[in-house]
Design a protein around this motif. Structure first.
Motif, PDB file in Angstrom:
ATOM      1  N   VAL A   5       8.016 -49.097 -47.489  1.00 18.38           N
ATOM      2  CA  VAL A   5       8.460 -49.984 -46.672  1.00 18.38           C
ATOM      3  C   VAL A   5       9.353 -48.750 -45.641  1.00 18.38           C
ATOM      4  CG1 VAL A   5      10.250 -51.557 -45.960  1.00 18.38           C
ATOM      5  CG2 VAL A   5       8.778 -51.573 -47.947  1.00 18.38           C
ATOM      6  N   VAL A   6       9.057 -48.925 -44.330  1.00 22.33           N
ATOM      7  CA  VAL A   6       9.555 -48.013 -43.398  1.00 22.33           C
ATOM      8  C   VAL A   6      10.507 -48.714 -42.244  1.00 22.33           C
ATOM      9  CG1 VAL A   6       9.338 -46.580 -41.416  1.00 22.33           C
ATOM     10  CG2 VAL A   6       7.682 -46.523 -43.267  1.00 22.33           C
ATOM     11  N   TYR A   7      11.651 -48.637 -41.948  1.00 17.15           N
ATOM     12  CA  TYR A   7      12.544 -49.237 -41.156  1.00 17.15           C
ATOM     13  C   TYR A   7      12.303 -48.505 -39.827  1.00 17.15           C
ATOM     14  CZ  TYR A   7      13.983 -51.842 -44.992  1.00 17.15           C
ATOM     15  OH  TYR A   7      13.835 -52.483 -46.561  1.00 17.15           O
ATOM     16  N   ILE A   8      12.184 -49.189 -38.894  1.00 15.87           N
ATOM     17  CA  ILE A   8      12.129 -48.605 -37.482  1.00 15.87           C
ATOM     18  C   ILE A   8      13.081 -49.229 -36.612  1.00 15.87           C
ATOM     19  CG2 ILE A   8      10.666 -48.512 -35.330  1.00 15.87           C
ATOM     20  CD1 ILE A   8       9.255 -46.989 -37.733  1.00 15.87           C
ATOM     21  N   LYS A   9      14.083 -48.231 -35.999  1.00 15.36           N
ATOM     22  CA  LYS A   9      15.222 -48.876 -35.271  1.00 15.36           C
ATOM     23  C   LYS A   9      14.899 -48.896 -33.719  1.00 15.36           C
ATOM     24  CE  LYS A   9      18.218 -46.333 -38.259  1.00 15.36           C
ATOM     25  NZ  LYS A   9      19.073 -45.139 -38.381  1.00 15.36           N
ATOM     26  N   ASN A  10      13.992 -48.336 -33.231  1.00 19.24           N
ATOM     27  CA  ASN A  10      13.629 -48.476 -31.724  1.00 19.24           C
ATOM     28  C   ASN A  10      12.191 -48.071 -31.504  1.00 19.24           C
ATOM     29  OD1 ASN A  10      13.719 -45.523 -31.785  1.00 19.24           O
ATOM     30  ND2 ASN A  10      16.098 -45.691 -31.653  1.00 19.24           N
ATOM     31  N   ILE A 122      -5.776 -48.900 -44.525  1.00 16.57           N
ATOM     32  CA  ILE A 122      -4.304 -48.617 -44.308  1.00 16.57           C
ATOM     33  C   ILE A 122      -4.003 -49.991 -43.722  1.00 16.57           C
ATOM     34  CG2 ILE A 122      -2.532 -47.530 -43.253  1.00 16.57           C
ATOM     35  CD1 ILE A 122      -4.313 -45.027 -43.072  1.00 16.57           C
ATOM     36  N   ARG A 123      -2.895 -50.649 -44.528  1.00 22.71           N
ATOM     37  CA  ARG A 123      -2.401 -52.095 -44.133  1.00 22.71           C
ATOM     38  C   ARG A 123      -1.004 -51.880 -43.767  1.00 22.71           C
ATOM     39  NH1 ARG A 123      -6.275 -55.927 -46.081  1.00 22.71           N
ATOM     40  NH2 ARG A 123      -7.902 -54.864 -47.397  1.00 22.71           N
ATOM     41  N   ILE A 124      -0.646 -52.403 -42.372  1.00 22.69           N
ATOM     42  CA  ILE A 124       0.762 -52.369 -42.137  1.00 22.69           C
ATOM     43  C   ILE A 124       1.084 -53.886 -41.494  1.00 22.69           C
ATOM     44  CG2 ILE A 124       2.390 -51.362 -40.548  1.00 22.69           C
ATOM     45  CD1 ILE A 124       0.559 -48.882 -40.430  1.00 22.69           C
ATOM     46  N   ASP A 125       1.992 -54.562 -42.171  1.00 23.79           N
ATOM     47  CA  ASP A 125       2.382 -55.737 -41.896  1.00 23.79           C
ATOM     48  C   ASP A 125       3.743 -55.190 -41.032  1.00 23.79           C
ATOM     49  OD1 ASP A 125       2.508 -58.546 -41.756  1.00 23.79           O
ATOM     50  OD2 ASP A 125       4.241 -58.237 -43.028  1.00 23.79           O
ATOM     51  N   ILE A 126       3.882 -55.910 -39.967  1.00 22.15           N
ATOM     52  CA  ILE A 126       5.112 -55.658 -39.261  1.00 22.15           C
ATOM     53  C   ILE A 126       5.866 -56.863 -38.986  1.00 22.15           C
ATOM     54  CG2 ILE A 126       5.916 -54.850 -36.756  1.00 22.15           C
ATOM     55  CD1 ILE A 126       3.166 -53.525 -36.608  1.00 22.15           C
ATOM     56  N   GLU A 127       7.259 -56.700 -39.357  1.00 20.35           N
ATOM     57  CA  GLU A 127       8.202 -57.745 -39.140  1.00 20.35           C
ATOM     58  C   GLU A 127       9.269 -57.272 -38.272  1.00 20.35           C
ATOM     59  OE1 GLU A 127       9.465 -58.562 -43.102  1.00 20.35           O
ATOM     60  OE2 GLU A 127       7.654 -58.683 -43.933  1.00 20.35           O
ATOM     61  N   TYR A 128       9.991 -58.609 -37.691  1.00 22.27           N
ATOM     62  CA  TYR A 128      11.099 -58.155 -36.974  1.00 22.27           C
ATOM     63  C   TYR A 128      12.364 -57.738 -38.078  1.00 22.27           C
ATOM     64  CZ  TYR A 128       9.139 -60.787 -32.957  1.00 22.27           C
ATOM     65  OH  TYR A 128       8.291 -61.295 -32.021  1.00 22.27           O
ATOM     66  N   GLU A 134      14.459 -53.364 -33.742  1.00 25.32           N
ATOM     67  CA  GLU A 134      14.297 -52.924 -35.079  1.00 25.32           C
ATOM     68  C   GLU A 134      12.848 -53.815 -35.597  1.00 25.32           C
ATOM     69  OE1 GLU A 134      18.835 -51.816 -36.665  1.00 25.32           O
ATOM     70  OE2 GLU A 134      17.657 -53.695 -37.211  1.00 25.32           O
ATOM     71  N   ARG A 135      12.299 -53.049 -36.511  1.00 25.81           N
ATOM     72  CA  ARG A 135      11.016 -53.733 -37.012  1.00 25.81           C
ATOM     73  C   ARG A 135      11.054 -53.040 -38.539  1.00 25.81           C
ATOM     74  NH1 ARG A 135      11.383 -55.704 -33.085  1.00 25.81           N
ATOM     75  NH2 ARG A 135       9.909 -56.224 -31.342  1.00 25.81           N
ATOM     76  N   ILE A 136      10.471 -53.722 -39.301  1.00 23.18           N
ATOM     77  CA  ILE A 136      10.145 -53.381 -40.512  1.00 23.18           C
ATOM     78  C   ILE A 136       8.610 -53.207 -40.920  1.00 23.18           C
ATOM     79  CG2 ILE A 136      10.514 -53.975 -43.051  1.00 23.18           C
ATOM     80  CD1 ILE A 136      12.794 -55.639 -42.107  1.00 23.18           C
ATOM     81  N   TYR A 137       8.234 -52.380 -41.152  1.00 21.62           N
ATOM     82  CA  TYR A 137       6.731 -51.942 -41.541  1.00 21.62           C
ATOM     83  C   TYR A 137       6.525 -51.985 -43.008  1.00 21.62           C
ATOM     84  CZ  TYR A 137       6.139 -50.158 -36.808  1.00 21.62           C
ATOM     85  OH  TYR A 137       6.098 -49.513 -35.423  1.00 21.62           O
ATOM     86  N   ARG A 138       5.664 -52.676 -43.677  1.00 21.68           N
ATOM     87  CA  ARG A 138       5.324 -52.915 -44.908  1.00 21.68           C
ATOM     88  C   ARG A 138       3.993 -52.279 -45.091  1.00 21.68           C
ATOM     89  NH1 ARG A 138       9.532 -55.242 -47.348  1.00 21.68           N
ATOM     90  NH2 ARG A 138      10.823 -56.785 -46.179  1.00 21.68           N
ATOM     91  N   CYS A 139       3.949 -51.059 -45.744  1.00 18.04           N
ATOM     92  CA  CYS A 139       2.665 -50.247 -45.577  1.00 18.04           C
ATOM     93  C   CYS A 139       1.923 -50.171 -47.091  1.00 18.04           C
ATOM     94  CB  CYS A 139       3.006 -48.924 -44.908  1.00 18.04           C
ATOM     95  SG  CYS A 139       3.858 -48.711 -43.418  1.00 18.04           S
TER      96      CYS A 139
END
Length: 141
Positions: A5-10, A122-128, A134-139
């Motif tokens: 899980v990757v937390y993206i701030k911007n 490679i699977r990446i589910d992107i959530e708000y 901000e986004r959350i990448y579930r990889c």
């Protein structure tokens, strides 16, 4: 397969993540992107393309289904299957030549064609995220 899980701030962190991922890519890799409308699937795709050295402008292929880019270190095939009415359309496109060919495939709305996404994609589910931008990448790698 590894889950992360990757937390993206911007947007800058999106670019950094995409470029780092691009450095690891090789021909025959499929990246399956999922997430609600507006979560940033195309933004991530643009970052991956930048990391591959692609110089063309990346736009969503919503009405074309697939766009091909050849200016980077390996070809990139960008799919947007949002408007696919039937999975047979993917067969008509010759998707196998893309998925198992000499480039990297990025598939937006991959959940709509889950039956044909390779197991090793490679699977990446992107959530708000909680805050704007901000986004959350579930990889799954």
């Amino acid at each position: 397969m590894e889950k992360k899980v990757v937390y993206i701030k911007n947007e800058q962190e999106t670019r950094s993540f995409g470029k780092k991922l691009a450095a690891e890519l090789a021909p025959g890799i499929v990246i399956a992107l999922t997430g609600d409308l507006g979560t940033g699937k195309t933004a991530l795709t643009k970052s991956i393309a930048e990391g591959l050295g692609i110089t063309e402008v990346i736009t969503s292929p919503t009405f074309n289904i697939v766009k091909e880019y050849y200016s980077g270190r390996i070809p990139m095939y960008h799919f947007d299957v949002y408007r696919i009415g039937d999975i047979d359309e993917m067969y008509e496109l010759g998707y196998e030549e893309y998925f198992y060919g000499n480039g990297v495939c990025i598939v937006e709305w991959a959940d709509l064609i889950e039956d044909i996404i390779p197991e090793d994609a490679i699977r990446i589910d992107i959530e708000y995220g909680e805050n704007e931008g901000e986004r959350i990448y579930r990889c799954t790698f």
